[in-house]
Design an enzyme around this catalytic site. Sequence first.
Site, short mmCIF file in Angstrom:
data_model
loop_
_atom_site.label_atom_id
_atom_site.label_comp_id
_atom_site.label_asym_id
_atom_site.label_seq_id
_atom_site.Cartn_x
_atom_site.Cartn_y
_atom_site.Cartn_z
N ASP A 104 0.85 -1.20 0.00
CA ASP A 104 0.00 0.00 0.00
C ASP A 104 0.88 1.24 0.00
O ASP A 104 2.12 1.16 0.01
CB ASP A 104 -0.97 -0.02 1.20
CG ASP A 104 -0.26 0.05 2.56
OD1 ASP A 104 0.64 0.90 2.73
OD2 ASP A 104 -0.60 -0.76 3.46
N HIS A 119 8.24 -5.58 -1.35
CA HIS A 119 7.34 -6.48 -2.09
C HIS A 119 6.58 -5.75 -3.19
O HIS A 119 5.51 -6.20 -3.60
CB HIS A 119 6.38 -7.16 -1.11
CG HIS A 119 7.07 -8.13 -0.18
ND1 HIS A 119 6.50 -8.64 0.96
CD2 HIS A 119 8.32 -8.69 -0.25
CE1 HIS A 119 7.36 -9.47 1.55
NE2 HIS A 119 8.46 -9.51 0.85
N THR A 197 4.75 -7.24 11.74
CA THR A 197 5.04 -8.33 10.79
C THR A 197 5.15 -9.65 11.52
O THR A 197 5.68 -9.70 12.64
CB THR A 197 6.31 -8.06 9.95
OG1 THR A 197 6.55 -9.19 9.11
CG2 THR A 197 7.53 -7.77 10.79
N SER A 198 4.65 -10.71 10.87
CA SER A 198 4.72 -12.05 11.48
C SER A 198 6.14 -12.61 11.41
O SER A 198 6.43 -13.62 12.04
CB SER A 198 3.74 -13.00 10.79
OG SER A 198 4.04 -13.05 9.41
P1 OAD Z 1 1.13 -11.07 8.36
O1 OAD Z 1 -0.33 -11.02 8.08
O2 OAD Z 1 1.84 -12.36 8.17
O3 OAD Z 1 1.39 -10.62 9.86
C1 OAD Z 1 0.80 -9.48 10.40
C2 OAD Z 1 1.41 -9.23 11.76
O4 OAD Z 1 0.91 -7.99 12.23
C3 OAD Z 1 1.05 -10.28 12.81
O5 OAD Z 1 2.21 -10.66 13.54
C4 OAD Z 1 0.05 -9.56 13.72
O6 OAD Z 1 0.13 -9.99 15.08
C5 OAD Z 1 0.50 -8.13 13.58
N1 OAD Z 1 -0.54 -7.13 13.79
C6 OAD Z 1 -1.87 -7.23 13.54
N2 OAD Z 1 -2.49 -6.07 13.81
C7 OAD Z 1 -1.53 -5.21 14.22
C8 OAD Z 1 -1.53 -3.84 14.62
N3 OAD Z 1 -2.66 -3.13 14.63
N4 OAD Z 1 -0.36 -3.27 14.97
C9 OAD Z 1 0.80 -3.99 14.96
N5 OAD Z 1 0.85 -5.29 14.60
C10 OAD Z 1 -0.28 -5.89 14.23
O7 OAD Z 1 1.80 -9.89 7.50
P2 OAD Z 1 3.32 -9.70 7.06
O8 OAD Z 1 4.27 -10.16 8.11
O9 OAD Z 1 3.45 -8.31 6.58
O10 OAD Z 1 3.95 -10.92 0.87
O11 OAD Z 1 3.42 -10.67 5.83
C11 OAD Z 1 4.62 -10.73 5.10
C12 OAD Z 1 4.31 -11.00 3.67
O12 OAD Z 1 3.49 -12.17 3.56
C13 OAD Z 1 3.48 -9.93 2.97
O13 OAD Z 1 4.24 -8.83 2.53
C14 OAD Z 1 2.90 -10.69 1.82
C15 OAD Z 1 2.49 -11.96 2.52
O14 OAD Z 1 2.42 -13.09 1.72
C16 OAD Z 1 3.70 -10.82 -0.43
O15 OAD Z 1 2.59 -10.57 -0.87
C17 OAD Z 1 4.91 -11.04 -1.27
#
Ligand code: OAD
Length: 250
Positions: A104, A119, A197-198
């Site tokens: 985004d 990404h 991030t997870s």
């Molecule tokens: P995830 O959906 O895997 O993880 C989201 C993380 O954010 C989790 O650890 C949640 O606990 C945390 N979270 C949720 N709400 C939150 C908030 N309000 N404030 C802070 N943290 C919060 O997302 P990503 O780690 O970004 O890749 O995923 C990595 C990649 O996997 C993405 O970029 C995407 C996906 O497949 C591609 O599309 C290439």
Amino acid sequence: MDPPAEVRAWCQAARRPCVLSGAGMSAESGVPTFRDTPRSLWARFDPATLATPEAYERDPALVWAWYQWRTHLVRRAQPNEGHVALARWARSRPELRIVTQNVDDLHERAGSPEVIHLHGSLFAARCVACGRPPSQPLASLGDDGPPPLRLPPPTCAACGGLLRPGVVWFGEALPPGPWQAALDAVTRCDLLLVVGTSGLVHPAASLPAQALARGVPVVEINPQPTPLSPLASRVWRTTAAVGLPQLLPD
Ligand code: OAD
């Protein structure tokens, strides 16, 4: 809950901070995450049919429609207080670098300069054949009615190839420029905040270990535990929009 005093002090003292953000950064703006809730994208949709080069070859209209829907959600979303706090911090820390896995544009719309997109971006469509961006702005989805299940991708004005979303799919390499910029940022930083991030998707997930290996403090801001939690210098169980405004100096 107040931010840990030590983390506040690190943020005050940092001159070259770096932020690694993931989908949780934009969750409070209403942009769905990928994995952490039953409403998350990969709980509702199969990445193998939507987010691989093979999926696009098989059914470009299905893939294009899905990314148009996500683009529509992002266009309607607004940066949250966490994005705003980071943009404010950048004004007194010109060397702040934001490395995001998000596709985004909410960091930019909050006013952050220097956002490194690992990404790709929902707003960077390109031709599958010649790589050129579209010559005209692309039509966006309207607000009325359910989003279409299929939408044929527009064609490239230069060569007639199909346009594809400008995001990194499973099985694809990261764009080399942003990846190198991320490595440089992590190599130079004096504090790394890892927000929302997870930590499951590599190589982005390997960046915190590089900062830790240099002895740089790494702070995780996430309401849920992740594989980084036991390794991080400090963990604050809060959300991006609640935590960052309390943590970051003006
Ligand atoms: P995830 O959906 O895997 O993880 C989201 C993380 O954010 C989790 O650890 C949640 O606990 C945390 N979270 C949720 N709400 C939150 C908030 N309000 N404030 C802070 N943290 C919060 O997302 P990503 O780690 O970004 O890749 O995923 C990595 C990649 O996997 C993405 O970029 C995407 C996906 O497949 C591609 O599309 C290439």
